[in-house]
Design an enzyme around this catalytic site. Structure first.
Site, PDB file in Angstrom:
ATOM      1  N   GLU A 290       0.212  -9.406 -12.291  1.00 30.42           N
ATOM      2  CA  GLU A 290      -0.413  -8.133 -11.930  1.00 30.42           C
ATOM      3  C   GLU A 290       0.562  -6.969 -12.034  1.00 30.42           C
ATOM      4  O   GLU A 290       0.964  -6.408 -11.023  1.00 30.42           O
ATOM      5  CB  GLU A 290      -0.912  -8.201 -10.491  1.00 30.42           C
ATOM      6  N   PRO A 291       0.960  -6.592 -13.227  1.00 33.99           N
ATOM      7  CA  PRO A 291       1.876  -5.470 -13.359  1.00 33.99           C
ATOM      8  C   PRO A 291       1.189  -4.144 -13.038  1.00 33.99           C
ATOM      9  O   PRO A 291       0.068  -3.904 -13.471  1.00 33.99           O
ATOM     10  CB  PRO A 291       2.266  -5.513 -14.840  1.00 33.99           C
ATOM     11  N   GLY A 292       1.865  -3.326 -12.258  1.00 29.58           N
ATOM     12  CA  GLY A 292       1.371  -1.975 -11.990  1.00 29.58           C
ATOM     13  C   GLY A 292       2.375  -0.983 -12.537  1.00 29.58           C
ATOM     14  O   GLY A 292       2.190  -0.353 -13.575  1.00 29.58           O
ATOM     15  N   ARG A 293       3.509  -0.916 -11.826  1.00 28.86           N
ATOM     16  CA  ARG A 293       4.572   0.016 -12.195  1.00 28.86           C
ATOM     17  C   ARG A 293       4.977  -0.099 -13.671  1.00 28.86           C
ATOM     18  O   ARG A 293       5.104   0.904 -14.373  1.00 28.86           O
ATOM     19  CB  ARG A 293       5.801  -0.283 -11.316  1.00 28.86           C
ATOM     20  N   CYS A 361       7.833  22.341   4.393  1.00 30.02           N
ATOM     21  CA  CYS A 361       8.588  22.620   5.603  1.00 30.02           C
ATOM     22  C   CYS A 361       9.085  21.310   6.180  1.00 30.02           C
ATOM     23  O   CYS A 361       8.553  20.813   7.182  1.00 30.02           O
ATOM     24  CB  CYS A 361       7.694  23.330   6.602  1.00 30.02           C
ATOM     25  N   GLU A 362      10.099  20.753   5.557  1.00 30.99           N
ATOM     26  CA  GLU A 362      10.559  19.406   5.885  1.00 30.99           C
ATOM     27  C   GLU A 362      11.885  19.229   5.140  1.00 30.99           C
ATOM     28  O   GLU A 362      11.911  19.301   3.918  1.00 30.99           O
ATOM     29  CB  GLU A 362       9.516  18.419   5.327  1.00 30.99           C
ATOM     30  N   TYR A 391       2.933   5.309  -8.644  1.00 30.58           N
ATOM     31  CA  TYR A 391       3.145   5.628  -7.236  1.00 30.58           C
ATOM     32  C   TYR A 391       3.566   7.082  -7.017  1.00 30.58           C
ATOM     33  O   TYR A 391       4.315   7.378  -6.103  1.00 30.58           O
ATOM     34  CB  TYR A 391       4.153   4.652  -6.613  1.00 30.58           C
TER      35      TYR A 391
HETATM   36  C1  LIG Z   1       1.641  -3.540  -5.599  1.00 28.83           C
HETATM   37  C2  LIG Z   1       1.117  -4.819  -6.046  1.00 28.83           C
HETATM   38  C3  LIG Z   1       1.208  -5.173  -7.392  1.00 28.83           C
HETATM   39  C4  LIG Z   1       1.891  -4.305  -8.422  1.00 28.83           C
HETATM   40  O1  LIG Z   1       3.258  -4.215  -8.219  1.00 28.83           O
HETATM   41  P1  LIG Z   1       4.141  -3.406  -9.292  1.00 28.83           P
HETATM   42  O2  LIG Z   1       5.485  -3.427  -8.690  1.00 28.83           O
HETATM   43  O3  LIG Z   1       3.575  -2.039  -9.376  1.00 28.83           O
HETATM   44  O4  LIG Z   1       4.068  -4.144 -10.580  1.00 28.83           O
HETATM   45  C5  LIG Z   1       0.640  -6.361  -7.790  1.00 28.83           C
HETATM   46  N1  LIG Z   1       0.019  -7.184  -6.902  1.00 28.83           N
HETATM   47  C6  LIG Z   1      -0.082  -6.871  -5.607  1.00 28.83           C
HETATM   48  C7  LIG Z   1      -0.789  -7.791  -4.700  1.00 28.83           C
HETATM   49  C8  LIG Z   1       0.464  -5.697  -5.131  1.00 28.83           C
HETATM   50  O5  LIG Z   1       0.377  -5.412  -3.832  1.00 28.83           O
END
Ligand SMILES: *Cc1c(COP(=O)(O)O)cnc(C)c1O
Length: 433
Positions: A290-293, A361-362, A391
């Site tokens: 599950e790649p996001g970043r 303001c921080e 993110y």
């Molecule tokens: C955040 C998350 C991801 C993605 O992580 P990345 O670091 O963005 O690749 C995948 N699976 C789960 C369950 C997550 O919480």
């Protein structure tokens, strides 16, 4: 440059995805999120091709959409044939609006509300990744009420430390996420799930953390998870169809970050998975990641207009920008590293050390410290912050009642279009009665 979609023109302007960032800032205004559509697609294909090559046709990578979620992203994921993760009714609703086929979606979260669970089922989310027994019982109850059998993966913690920031480490036994193998809770939830008439248990999931570079953490997690799968087969006669190893591959924010070869990494994991299954005498389950970043981070850049430049002789210097923690809270949250450029003066030497700070303001409203800029930096210059595709937009807030910037997509070296429009003052007071 830290990513191959960043270059410099002959006149000293920063180019992103082949387009002049100074011109884009003028055309669309600042602060401005840019997203390189071609890079998003390229990253999807790297994962898809690697999965196909090493795990076979059925193994599809899932885009963890919490990294960056808006309608257009889900349209791109549809076109690229990617599965997705969602974590809330809001992400489900956004994917729905984009016409994404939710039967390919996996619903995460350590605390899905009853409303989330019902909403997900109503809209046919394919898989629920169930975190704990309490949640499993509610999923069973809601599935029974709807008269369906819900496909489920169970989220387990394999007890592995991915050596990343504490705030984004999730695979240890004491994590708020998942059910631990070590404590016996993973076995207990498996038994319960198998006994429930409206739960169709498909397999197991783990996710160790984010921005991970450590060499063998996915392999070690795969071994622990496969050993658990083999023990469930032996004890309960249940063979998992699917094993989801989560996301987390790191990306390059600064020059000192390593370059990660996703194809090679997936190949190495596949070799360990196959050897381990052989040793344990089980079939290879369908593998997911599950790649996001690593899909969207390098596809993003944020542009700002420089405001006040403050020199405090003998102390430090500040370059203030027209955005900050509302559009990028990551330095404040994690001390995250970023590469910053003065986009309209790329040919000048960078000898002026400063902190790039936001307008809120921080005092903690900082994008980056110890940045080197040209000494001529001044009001109306264009400041670029790289690798902001993950993110940033998805974590953006309206702190100080500042509207979120628009998201402008770039493609084909010369095309740009608005995918998310800028929040107006009208938007900011829309819900106030
Ligand atoms: C955040 C998350 C991801 C993605 O992580 P990345 O670091 O963005 O690749 C995948 N699976 C789960 C369950 C997550 O919480």
């Amino acid at each position: 440059m830290i990513c191959d979609n960043i270059t410099v023109s002959a006149n000293g302007h920063l180019l992103f995805a082949g387009q002049d960032t100074v011109e884009l800032a003028k055309q669309y205004g600042t602060p401005l999120y840019l997203m390189d559509e071609d890079k998003i697609r390229e990253n999807c294909r790297v994962y898809k091709n690697a999965f196909f090559k090493y795990f076979g046709e059925k193994a599809v990578p899932l885009y963890a959409s919490k990294a960056c979620s808006f309608k257009r992203i889900y349209e791109i994921m549809t076109e690229e044939g990617m599965g997705i993760d969602v974590v809330s009714s809001g992400e489900i609703a956004t994917a729905l609006k984009a016409g994404y086929d939710l039967s390919k979606a996996y619903f995460h979260s350590n605390n899905k509300t009853d409303e989330d669970i019902v909403f997900g089922m109503e809209h046919g989310v394919g898989y629920f990744v169930v975190d704990n027994i309490e949640e499993l019982e509610v999923v069973e109850q809601k599935a029974a009420e709807k008269g369906i059998r819900q496909k489920v993966l169970l989220r387990l913690t394999p007890g592995i430390d991915p050596h990343t920031y504490a705030a984004v480490a999730t695979g240890q036994v004491d994590s708020k996420f998942g059910s631990a193998i070590e404590t016996g809770q993973a076995e207990e939830i498996t038994r319960e799930a198998l006994a429930m008439p409206h739960i169709e248990l498909k397999g197991f999931h783990c996710h160790l953390g984010s921005q991970v570079f450590t060499d063998d953490v996915f392999e070690r997690a795969a071994v622990v998870m496969l050993e658990f799968i083999a023990s469930m087969k032996e004890k309960l006669g249940f063979m998992a169809d699917e094993l989801d190893l989560g996301g987390g591959y790191g990306v390059r924010y600064v020059d000192t970050d390593p370059y990660l070869d996703v194809d090679k990494k997936v190949g190495e994991i596949a070799a360990v998975v196959k050897a381990t299954c052989e040793r344990l005498g089980i079939e290879v389950p369908e593998i997911h990641m599950e790649p996001g970043r690593s899909i969207v981070a390098a596809a993003g850049m944020t542009l700002y207009t420089c405001g006040t430049v403050k020199r405090i002789p003998g102390y430090k210097n500040y370059v203030s920008i027209d955005g900050g923690m509302p559009d990028n809270p990551r330095f404040l949250m994690y001390g995250s590293a970023y590469t910053c450029y003065l986009a309209n003066k790329m040919n000048e030497p960078c000898e002026f050390e400063c902190s790039v700070v936001g307008r809120c303001c921080e005092s903690g409203d900082i994008i980056q410290e110890h940045v080197k800029m040209p000494a001529s930096v001044k009001r109306y210059d264009t400041v670029a912050v790289c690798t902001t595709g993950a993110y940033n937009y998805s974590m953006a807030s309206n702190y100080n009642r500042i509207g979120r910037p628009p998201v402008v997509m770039l493609r084909g070296g010369n095309e740009s279009y608005v995918a998310v429009r800028r929040e107006s003052l009208e938007d900011l007071t829309r819900n106030d009665l």
